[in-house]
Every structure is written in structure tokens, then in C-alpha cells.
Write a protein that holds these residues in place. Structure first.
Motif, PDB file in Angstrom:
ATOM      1  N   LEU A  45       0.827  -1.208   0.000  1.00 39.99           N
ATOM      2  CA  LEU A  45       0.000   0.000   0.000  1.00 39.99           C
ATOM      3  C   LEU A  45       0.862   1.258   0.000  1.00 39.99           C
ATOM      4  O   LEU A  45       0.542   2.235  -0.699  1.00 39.99           O
ATOM      5  CB  LEU A  45      -0.945  -0.008   1.200  1.00 39.99           C
ATOM      6  CG  LEU A  45      -2.075  -1.033   1.146  1.00 39.99           C
ATOM      7  CD1 LEU A  45      -2.866  -1.016   2.441  1.00 39.99           C
ATOM      8  CD2 LEU A  45      -2.974  -0.773  -0.042  1.00 39.99           C
ATOM      9  N   ILE A  46       1.943   1.256   0.747  1.00 47.40           N
ATOM     10  CA  ILE A  46       2.850   2.399   0.740  1.00 47.40           C
ATOM     11  C   ILE A  46       3.459   2.570  -0.647  1.00 47.40           C
ATOM     12  O   ILE A  46       3.563   3.689  -1.161  1.00 47.40           O
ATOM     13  CB  ILE A  46       3.940   2.239   1.818  1.00 47.40           C
ATOM     14  CG1 ILE A  46       3.322   2.372   3.203  1.00 47.40           C
ATOM     15  CG2 ILE A  46       5.055   3.266   1.630  1.00 47.40           C
ATOM     16  CD1 ILE A  46       4.244   2.026   4.338  1.00 47.40           C
ATOM     17  N   PHE A  47       3.826   1.479  -1.293  1.00 46.61           N
ATOM     18  CA  PHE A  47       4.375   1.541  -2.647  1.00 46.61           C
ATOM     19  C   PHE A  47       3.360   2.117  -3.625  1.00 46.61           C
ATOM     20  O   PHE A  47       3.684   2.972  -4.448  1.00 46.61           O
ATOM     21  CB  PHE A  47       4.809   0.140  -3.085  1.00 46.61           C
ATOM     22  CG  PHE A  47       5.240   0.060  -4.520  1.00 46.61           C
ATOM     23  CD1 PHE A  47       6.464   0.572  -4.918  1.00 46.61           C
ATOM     24  CD2 PHE A  47       4.416  -0.517  -5.463  1.00 46.61           C
ATOM     25  CE1 PHE A  47       6.862   0.499  -6.238  1.00 46.61           C
ATOM     26  CE2 PHE A  47       4.798  -0.599  -6.783  1.00 46.61           C
ATOM     27  CZ  PHE A  47       6.035  -0.080  -7.178  1.00 46.61           C
ATOM     28  N   VAL A  48       2.106   1.676  -3.539  1.00 46.30           N
ATOM     29  CA  VAL A  48       1.065   2.166  -4.444  1.00 46.30           C
ATOM     30  C   VAL A  48       0.824   3.655  -4.218  1.00 46.30           C
ATOM     31  O   VAL A  48       0.727   4.432  -5.176  1.00 46.30           O
ATOM     32  CB  VAL A  48      -0.240   1.356  -4.256  1.00 46.30           C
ATOM     33  CG1 VAL A  48      -1.408   2.012  -4.955  1.00 46.30           C
ATOM     34  CG2 VAL A  48      -0.042  -0.059  -4.758  1.00 46.30           C
ATOM     35  N   VAL A  49       0.753   4.072  -2.957  1.00 50.75           N
ATOM     36  CA  VAL A  49       0.538   5.489  -2.662  1.00 50.75           C
ATOM     37  C   VAL A  49       1.708   6.323  -3.181  1.00 50.75           C
ATOM     38  O   VAL A  49       1.506   7.391  -3.759  1.00 50.75           O
ATOM     39  CB  VAL A  49       0.325   5.706  -1.146  1.00 50.75           C
ATOM     40  CG1 VAL A  49       0.389   7.176  -0.781  1.00 50.75           C
ATOM     41  CG2 VAL A  49      -1.003   5.098  -0.715  1.00 50.75           C
ATOM     42  N   MET A  50       2.922   5.849  -3.014  1.00 46.39           N
ATOM     43  CA  MET A  50       4.089   6.604  -3.461  1.00 46.39           C
ATOM     44  C   MET A  50       4.135   6.705  -4.982  1.00 46.39           C
ATOM     45  O   MET A  50       4.731   7.641  -5.521  1.00 46.39           O
ATOM     46  CB  MET A  50       5.377   5.973  -2.929  1.00 46.39           C
ATOM     47  CG  MET A  50       5.555   6.131  -1.444  1.00 46.39           C
ATOM     48  SD  MET A  50       5.536   7.834  -0.901  1.00 46.39           S
ATOM     49  CE  MET A  50       7.069   8.396  -1.575  1.00 46.39           C
ATOM     50  N   PHE A  52       1.513   7.294  -6.843  1.00 47.80           N
ATOM     51  CA  PHE A  52       0.566   8.342  -7.207  1.00 47.80           C
ATOM     52  C   PHE A  52       1.014   9.718  -6.743  1.00 47.80           C
ATOM     53  O   PHE A  52       0.489  10.721  -7.213  1.00 47.80           O
ATOM     54  CB  PHE A  52      -0.817   8.021  -6.672  1.00 47.80           C
ATOM     55  CG  PHE A  52      -1.458   6.852  -7.365  1.00 47.80           C
ATOM     56  CD1 PHE A  52      -1.718   6.904  -8.723  1.00 47.80           C
ATOM     57  CD2 PHE A  52      -1.771   5.693  -6.667  1.00 47.80           C
ATOM     58  CE1 PHE A  52      -2.308   5.830  -9.373  1.00 47.80           C
ATOM     59  CE2 PHE A  52      -2.361   4.620  -7.317  1.00 47.80           C
ATOM     60  CZ  PHE A  52      -2.629   4.695  -8.670  1.00 47.80           C
ATOM     61  N   VAL A  53       1.952   9.792  -5.805  1.00 43.81           N
ATOM     62  CA  VAL A  53       2.448  11.074  -5.309  1.00 43.81           C
ATOM     63  C   VAL A  53       3.497  11.591  -6.288  1.00 43.81           C
ATOM     64  O   VAL A  53       4.419  10.857  -6.651  1.00 43.81           O
ATOM     65  CB  VAL A  53       3.054  10.913  -3.893  1.00 43.81           C
ATOM     66  CG1 VAL A  53       3.700  12.191  -3.432  1.00 43.81           C
ATOM     67  CG2 VAL A  53       1.992  10.459  -2.925  1.00 43.81           C
ATOM     68  N   PRO A  54       3.377  12.856  -6.727  1.00 46.34           N
ATOM     69  CA  PRO A  54       4.404  13.396  -7.623  1.00 46.34           C
ATOM     70  C   PRO A  54       5.770  13.406  -6.953  1.00 46.34           C
ATOM     71  O   PRO A  54       5.893  13.780  -5.784  1.00 46.34           O
ATOM     72  CB  PRO A  54       3.928  14.825  -7.897  1.00 46.34           C
ATOM     73  CG  PRO A  54       2.492  14.839  -7.539  1.00 46.34           C
ATOM     74  CD  PRO A  54       2.305  13.792  -6.480  1.00 46.34           C
ATOM     75  N   GLY A  55       6.771  12.971  -7.685  1.00 51.60           N
ATOM     76  CA  GLY A  55       8.122  12.905  -7.115  1.00 51.60           C
ATOM     77  C   GLY A  55       8.323  11.688  -6.232  1.00 51.60           C
ATOM     78  O   GLY A  55       9.268  11.633  -5.451  1.00 51.60           O
ATOM     79  N   GLY A  56       7.449  10.705  -6.345  1.00 51.81           N
ATOM     80  CA  GLY A  56       7.568   9.490  -5.541  1.00 51.81           C
ATOM     81  C   GLY A  56       8.614   8.560  -6.121  1.00 51.81           C
ATOM     82  O   GLY A  56       9.621   8.983  -6.695  1.00 51.81           O
ATOM     83  N   VAL A  57       8.380   7.284  -6.027  1.00 51.10           N
ATOM     84  CA  VAL A  57       9.299   6.278  -6.538  1.00 51.10           C
ATOM     85  C   VAL A  57       9.367   6.393  -8.063  1.00 51.10           C
ATOM     86  O   VAL A  57       8.317   6.408  -8.722  1.00 51.10           O
ATOM     87  CB  VAL A  57       8.839   4.858  -6.138  1.00 51.10           C
ATOM     88  CG1 VAL A  57       9.767   3.802  -6.720  1.00 51.10           C
ATOM     89  CG2 VAL A  57       8.734   4.738  -4.639  1.00 51.10           C
ATOM     90  N   PRO A  58      10.558   6.510  -8.642  1.00 50.41           N
ATOM     91  CA  PRO A  58      10.651   6.680 -10.100  1.00 50.41           C
ATOM     92  C   PRO A  58      10.232   5.437 -10.872  1.00 50.41           C
ATOM     93  O   PRO A  58      10.338   4.349 -10.469  1.00 50.41           O
ATOM     94  CB  PRO A  58      12.108   6.988 -10.350  1.00 50.41           C
ATOM     95  CG  PRO A  58      12.851   6.633  -9.114  1.00 50.41           C
ATOM     96  CD  PRO A  58      11.848   6.534  -8.014  1.00 50.41           C
TER      97      PRO A  58
END
Length: 58
Positions: A45-50, A52-58
Motif C-alpha cells: 500500500l505504501i508503494f502504491v501510494v508513493m 501516485f504522489v508526484p516525485g515518488g518512486v521513479p
């Protein structure tokens, strides 16, 4: 470090230890498995949220 004393205390603990019954083992295995699954779901869930967040996981 008193080696003979340490060895005798280890032997004493091993003599007190016993194998768990099947019910006890299965209950501990279920609880541990549920914990592993919950931690995995939380990480996913943390991976999925990151994502969708701009500048998250590339």
C-alpha cells in the motif's frame, strides 16, 4: 566467563524445554503468517501510494 557454569545452565534450560503440541504450533504459525501478510500488505500500500504522489518512486 565461567564455562562449566554456563554449560550447565544451558543444559538445564534444554532439559526444561519441550516440543509444542500440534495445536500450539499451528496457532503460532497462523499468527506469524498473519503478521507477515499484514506487513507485506502495508508495504504494498505504501508503494502504491508513493506511485501516485508526484516525485515518488521513479
Amino acid at each position: 566467563m565461567n564455562v562449566p557454569y554456563d554449560l550447565s545452565s544451558y543444559v538445564r534450560v534444554l532439559k526444561l524445554a519441550s516440543t509444542p503440541s500440534w495445536e500450539e504450533f499451528s496457532q503460532v504459525a497462523k499468527i506469524a503468517g498473519a503478521g507477515i501478510v499484514l506487513v507485506g500488505i502495508l508495504g504494498f500500500l505504501i508503494f502504491v501510494v508513493m506511485n501516485f504522489v508526484p516525485g515518488g518512486v521513479p
